[in-house]
Design a protein around this motif. Structure first.
Motif, PDB file in Angstrom:
ATOM      1  N   ARG A   6       0.940  -1.155   0.051  1.00 39.05           N
ATOM      2  CA  ARG A   6       0.075   0.006   0.018  1.00 39.05           C
ATOM      3  C   ARG A   6       0.972   1.257   0.173  1.00 39.05           C
ATOM      4  O   ARG A   6       0.534   2.210  -0.707  1.00 39.05           O
ATOM      5  CB  ARG A   6      -0.936  -0.167   1.136  1.00 39.05           C
ATOM      6  CG  ARG A   6      -1.722   1.007   1.184  1.00 39.05           C
ATOM      7  CD  ARG A   6      -2.325   1.486   2.544  1.00 39.05           C
ATOM      8  NE  ARG A   6      -1.372   2.025   3.475  1.00 39.05           N
ATOM      9  CZ  ARG A   6      -1.155   1.475   4.849  1.00 39.05           C
ATOM     10  NH1 ARG A   6      -2.281   0.919   5.243  1.00 39.05           N
ATOM     11  NH2 ARG A   6      -0.134   1.845   5.729  1.00 39.05           N
ATOM     12  N   ASP A   7       1.805   1.198   0.828  1.00 42.16           N
ATOM     13  CA  ASP A   7       2.729   2.334   0.947  1.00 42.16           C
ATOM     14  C   ASP A   7       3.598   2.698  -0.281  1.00 42.16           C
ATOM     15  O   ASP A   7       3.655   3.908  -0.645  1.00 42.16           O
ATOM     16  CB  ASP A   7       3.640   2.303   2.033  1.00 42.16           C
ATOM     17  CG  ASP A   7       2.935   2.316   3.399  1.00 42.16           C
ATOM     18  OD1 ASP A   7       1.956   2.805   3.407  1.00 42.16           O
ATOM     19  OD2 ASP A   7       3.772   2.030   4.359  1.00 42.16           O
ATOM     20  N   ALA A  10       1.151   4.018  -2.896  1.00 43.90           N
ATOM     21  CA  ALA A  10       0.776   5.674  -2.555  1.00 43.90           C
ATOM     22  C   ALA A  10       2.328   6.376  -3.057  1.00 43.90           C
ATOM     23  O   ALA A  10       2.122   7.753  -3.501  1.00 43.90           O
ATOM     24  CB  ALA A  10       0.732   5.640  -1.029  1.00 43.90           C
ATOM     25  N   GLU A  11       3.375   5.975  -2.574  1.00 45.67           N
ATOM     26  CA  GLU A  11       4.533   6.526  -3.164  1.00 45.67           C
ATOM     27  C   GLU A  11       4.584   6.695  -4.809  1.00 45.67           C
ATOM     28  O   GLU A  11       4.953   7.911  -5.168  1.00 45.67           O
ATOM     29  CB  GLU A  11       5.627   5.716  -2.738  1.00 45.67           C
ATOM     30  CG  GLU A  11       6.761   6.500  -2.067  1.00 45.67           C
ATOM     31  CD  GLU A  11       8.146   5.760  -1.444  1.00 45.67           C
ATOM     32  OE1 GLU A  11       9.045   5.752  -2.229  1.00 45.67           O
ATOM     33  OE2 GLU A  11       7.715   4.903  -0.706  1.00 45.67           O
ATOM     34  N   LYS A  14       2.242   9.561  -5.600  1.00 47.10           N
ATOM     35  CA  LYS A  14       2.596  10.896  -5.176  1.00 47.10           C
ATOM     36  C   LYS A  14       3.892  11.312  -6.122  1.00 47.10           C
ATOM     37  O   LYS A  14       3.747  12.328  -6.759  1.00 47.10           O
ATOM     38  CB  LYS A  14       3.238  10.814  -3.618  1.00 47.10           C
ATOM     39  CG  LYS A  14       3.731  12.002  -3.211  1.00 47.10           C
ATOM     40  CD  LYS A  14       3.942  12.446  -1.892  1.00 47.10           C
ATOM     41  CE  LYS A  14       4.482  13.633  -1.115  1.00 47.10           C
ATOM     42  NZ  LYS A  14       4.491  14.529  -2.243  1.00 47.10           N
TER      43      LYS A  14
END
Length: 60
Positions: A6-7, A10-11, A14
């Motif tokens: 998930r991270d 998201a990265e 972004k």
């Protein structure tokens, strides 16, 4: 592993929104793929990783 995936996604989002090149996005997506493979117990085959880079990297 799910949190790492998930991270990493998201990265990637972004990085794309901040105008970084697609190579940076692909690195983040590769990290997400590896985390998902860790979660399922499968190996992230080189062919799959190459496919991510071919799809998202400029000049590939």
């Amino acid at each position: 592993a799910a949190t790492r995936a998930r991270d990493a996604v998201a990265e990637a989002l972004k990085a794309e929104q901040d105008g970084f090149g697609l190579d940076a996005v692909a690195v983040c997506l590769t990290d997400a793929l590896q985390a998902l493979c860790d979660l399922t117990g499968e190996d992230a085959a080189d062919a799959t990783i190459d496919e991510v880079f071919e799809t998202f990297c400029v000049g590939k």
